[in-house]
Scaffold this motif. Structure first.
Motif, PDB file in Angstrom:
ATOM      1  N   CYS A   1     -17.333  18.946 -11.921  1.00 41.90           N
ATOM      2  CA  CYS A   1     -16.484  18.167 -11.014  1.00 41.90           C
ATOM      3  C   CYS A   1     -15.822  17.004 -11.753  1.00 41.90           C
ATOM      4  O   CYS A   1     -14.624  16.727 -11.558  1.00 41.90           O
ATOM      5  CB  CYS A   1     -17.311  17.648  -9.836  1.00 41.90           C
ATOM      6  SG  CYS A   1     -17.959  18.943  -8.754  1.00 41.90           S
ATOM      7  N   ALA A   2     -16.571  16.346 -12.618  1.00 40.73           N
ATOM      8  CA  ALA A   2     -16.039  15.217 -13.383  1.00 40.73           C
ATOM      9  C   ALA A   2     -14.922  15.673 -14.326  1.00 40.73           C
ATOM     10  O   ALA A   2     -13.890  14.999 -14.470  1.00 40.73           O
ATOM     11  CB  ALA A   2     -17.153  14.531 -14.167  1.00 40.73           C
ATOM     12  N   ILE A   3     -15.107  16.818 -14.961  1.00 38.99           N
ATOM     13  CA  ILE A   3     -14.095  17.357 -15.866  1.00 38.99           C
ATOM     14  C   ILE A   3     -12.836  17.734 -15.094  1.00 38.99           C
ATOM     15  O   ILE A   3     -11.707  17.474 -15.539  1.00 38.99           O
ATOM     16  CB  ILE A   3     -14.656  18.582 -16.624  1.00 38.99           C
ATOM     17  CG1 ILE A   3     -15.666  18.116 -17.679  1.00 38.99           C
ATOM     18  CG2 ILE A   3     -13.535  19.397 -17.277  1.00 38.99           C
ATOM     19  CD1 ILE A   3     -16.435  19.245 -18.329  1.00 38.99           C
ATOM     20  N   THR A   4     -13.018  18.323 -13.933  1.00 38.25           N
ATOM     21  CA  THR A   4     -11.873  18.693 -13.097  1.00 38.25           C
ATOM     22  C   THR A   4     -11.062  17.456 -12.725  1.00 38.25           C
ATOM     23  O   THR A   4      -9.823  17.469 -12.776  1.00 38.25           O
ATOM     24  CB  THR A   4     -12.346  19.422 -11.832  1.00 38.25           C
ATOM     25  OG1 THR A   4     -13.053  20.607 -12.209  1.00 38.25           O
ATOM     26  CG2 THR A   4     -11.176  19.806 -10.942  1.00 38.25           C
ATOM     27  N   LEU A   5     -11.748  16.385 -12.364  1.00 33.78           N
ATOM     28  CA  LEU A   5     -11.056  15.136 -12.027  1.00 33.78           C
ATOM     29  C   LEU A   5     -10.333  14.550 -13.240  1.00 33.78           C
ATOM     30  O   LEU A   5      -9.214  14.037 -13.120  1.00 33.78           O
ATOM     31  CB  LEU A   5     -12.053  14.115 -11.476  1.00 33.78           C
ATOM     32  CG  LEU A   5     -12.384  14.207  -9.985  1.00 33.78           C
ATOM     33  CD1 LEU A   5     -13.488  13.227  -9.631  1.00 33.78           C
ATOM     34  CD2 LEU A   5     -11.138  13.925  -9.131  1.00 33.78           C
TER      35      LEU A   5
ATOM     36  N   PRO B   1     -15.665  24.074 -10.576  1.00 34.22           N
ATOM     37  CA  PRO B   1     -16.391  23.889  -9.311  1.00 34.22           C
ATOM     38  C   PRO B   1     -16.228  25.056  -8.347  1.00 34.22           C
ATOM     39  O   PRO B   1     -17.196  25.482  -7.703  1.00 34.22           O
ATOM     40  CB  PRO B   1     -15.776  22.605  -8.745  1.00 34.22           C
ATOM     41  CG  PRO B   1     -15.287  21.858  -9.937  1.00 34.22           C
ATOM     42  CD  PRO B   1     -14.800  22.916 -10.894  1.00 34.22           C
ATOM     43  N   VAL B   2     -15.027  25.590  -8.257  1.00 34.89           N
ATOM     44  CA  VAL B   2     -14.755  26.678  -7.313  1.00 34.89           C
ATOM     45  C   VAL B   2     -15.487  27.953  -7.711  1.00 34.89           C
ATOM     46  O   VAL B   2     -16.172  28.578  -6.889  1.00 34.89           O
ATOM     47  CB  VAL B   2     -13.239  26.941  -7.219  1.00 34.89           C
ATOM     48  CG1 VAL B   2     -12.965  28.170  -6.347  1.00 34.89           C
ATOM     49  CG2 VAL B   2     -12.521  25.726  -6.652  1.00 34.89           C
ATOM     50  N   SER B   3     -15.353  28.365  -8.982  1.00 36.35           N
ATOM     51  CA  SER B   3     -16.008  29.594  -9.421  1.00 36.35           C
ATOM     52  C   SER B   3     -17.526  29.435  -9.439  1.00 36.35           C
ATOM     53  O   SER B   3     -18.272  30.387  -9.167  1.00 36.35           O
ATOM     54  CB  SER B   3     -15.495  30.014 -10.803  1.00 36.35           C
ATOM     55  OG  SER B   3     -15.667  28.985 -11.742  1.00 36.35           O
TER      56      SER B   3
ATOM     57  N   PHE C   1     -23.162  21.215 -12.366  1.00 29.91           N
ATOM     58  CA  PHE C   1     -22.071  21.251 -11.395  1.00 29.91           C
ATOM     59  C   PHE C   1     -21.388  19.888 -11.318  1.00 29.91           C
ATOM     60  O   PHE C   1     -20.157  19.798 -11.220  1.00 29.91           O
ATOM     61  CB  PHE C   1     -22.624  21.660 -10.024  1.00 29.91           C
ATOM     62  CG  PHE C   1     -21.599  21.651  -8.921  1.00 29.91           C
ATOM     63  CD1 PHE C   1     -20.588  22.599  -8.886  1.00 29.91           C
ATOM     64  CD2 PHE C   1     -21.649  20.684  -7.927  1.00 29.91           C
ATOM     65  CE1 PHE C   1     -19.635  22.590  -7.875  1.00 29.91           C
ATOM     66  CE2 PHE C   1     -20.706  20.676  -6.907  1.00 29.91           C
ATOM     67  CZ  PHE C   1     -19.695  21.630  -6.877  1.00 29.91           C
ATOM     68  N   GLU C   2     -22.179  18.838 -11.376  1.00 26.36           N
ATOM     69  CA  GLU C   2     -21.621  17.481 -11.328  1.00 26.36           C
ATOM     70  C   GLU C   2     -20.661  17.240 -12.489  1.00 26.36           C
ATOM     71  O   GLU C   2     -19.592  16.648 -12.308  1.00 26.36           O
ATOM     72  CB  GLU C   2     -22.762  16.461 -11.362  1.00 26.36           C
ATOM     73  CG  GLU C   2     -22.310  15.019 -11.194  1.00 26.36           C
ATOM     74  CD  GLU C   2     -23.472  14.047 -11.173  1.00 26.36           C
ATOM     75  OE1 GLU C   2     -23.239  12.868 -11.475  1.00 26.36           O
ATOM     76  OE2 GLU C   2     -24.596  14.468 -10.863  1.00 26.36           O
ATOM     77  N   GLN C   3     -21.025  17.713 -13.669  1.00 23.19           N
ATOM     78  CA  GLN C   3     -20.150  17.553 -14.829  1.00 23.19           C
ATOM     79  C   GLN C   3     -18.880  18.385 -14.678  1.00 23.19           C
ATOM     80  O   GLN C   3     -17.805  17.968 -15.121  1.00 23.19           O
ATOM     81  CB  GLN C   3     -20.896  17.935 -16.107  1.00 23.19           C
ATOM     82  CG  GLN C   3     -21.968  16.934 -16.498  1.00 23.19           C
ATOM     83  CD  GLN C   3     -22.770  17.374 -17.723  1.00 23.19           C
ATOM     84  OE1 GLN C   3     -22.465  18.377 -18.350  1.00 23.19           O
ATOM     85  NE2 GLN C   3     -23.809  16.613 -18.039  1.00 23.19           N
TER      86      GLN C   3
END
Length: 292
Positions: free
Chosen positions: A127-131, A267-269, A123-125
């Motif tokens: 979030c990083a990709i989304t950013l 992250p959302v899905s 999940f952390e990754q």
């Protein structure tokens, strides 16, 4: 103009002319306005960020959300139409690990900007990709907002299952051969955060045998057959239920899960998928919520 101020004025303009390019370079490239996505989850991320108007084209497999299917198509995930991409003149192409390196090199030789995205395992990754994608599109504030909301949802679920007895789980994602999830796939993160033990976590590959599942005797079996319809998954559940020695069969804890729920690594899905997976593994959290 006052002559005494002239040298100072000239000095200011010299500093502007000399320093402006360096300052602009330090700020990085301008937000991409003409973007091509080479992966469904990248396309979904772009829509989540509200940057769909910047999406110029995507692949034939980009169908989430439904509006993505209406975008210009540049081929499949593994085989892009290089000539078409060049003709569209994008200012950014976002690729996935399935994108062919030779084709990406051709695009780079045409001075096209390529952003390579790896498949997330956690999940952390995600979030990083989304950013990372958001930064390129000028959507960083939007990314931070949706990551915060998704993180809050994930933390809430973790609190709900903390203190509960960890349950042993088997996830089936393929039929022939029988395919499961090991620690190299982000789907394994659902089980970690849902306070469960993946019986196939350390399996070198995703291929598993039915005999080994019966031997391991998991508490819960989740069937989410990728690329198959729900009828196929329902039939697979019946096959598992035919083994009376399975604890999950005796307790009716073999569940068919829509693969669309757990196969999108945003992250959302992910937060939405975790909520469903956790409730199937620990049904008591539904009872606890009902009491409140």
């Amino acid at each position: 103009m006052d002559r005494l101020n002239l040298p100072k004025t000239i000095l200011v303009w010299v500093l502007v002319l000399v320093c402006a390019p360096a300052w602009a370079a330090a700020q990085g490239p301008a937000p991409a306005a003409r973007v091509i996505s080479l992966s469904p989850f990248i396309t979904e991320t772009i829509y989540l960020l509200g940057a769909q108007d910047q999406l110029l084209a995507d692949t034939i497999y980009c169908t989430v959300p439904p509006e993505a299917a209406q975008k210009e198509k540049i081929g499949s995930v593994t085989q892009m139409n290089v000539e078409k991409i060049i003709s569209l003149q994008p200012d950014l192409v976002i690729s996935s690990p399935l994108s062919k390196k030779k084709q990406l090199k051709i695009l780079q030789s045409q001075d096209l900007r390529i952003m390579e995205i790896r498949n997330p395992k956690t999940f952390e990754q995600m979030c990083a990709i989304t950013l990372k994608i958001a930064d390129a599109l000028g959507k960083t504030p939007e990314a931070k907002t949706l990551i915060k909301l998704a993180s809050d949802d994930v933390d809430k679920i973790r609190r709900q299952v903390s203190g509960l007895i960890p349950r042993r789980v088997f996830i089936q994602i393929g039929l022939k051969p029988l395919h499961t999830v090991n620690k190299d796939l982000f789907i394994n993160e659902y089980l970690i955060l849902a306070n469960a033990v993946n019986i196939a976590e350390n399996q070198p590959s995703g291929i598993y045998s039915r005999e080994e599942v019966i031997k391991q005797n998991p508490d819960v079996i989740l069937v989410a057959t990728m690329g198959s319809n729900k009828k196929a998954a329902t039939l697979e559940k019946k096959r598992w239920m035919a083994f009376p020695s399975l604890t999950s069969a005796k307790n009716n804890e073999i569940h068919v899960l829509d693969p669309e729920v757990i196969c999108h690594p945003t992250p959302v899905s992910f937060a939405s998928g975790l909520k469903q997976v956790a409730a199937l593994i620990h049904p008591e959290i539904n009872s606890a919520k009902a009491r409140h």
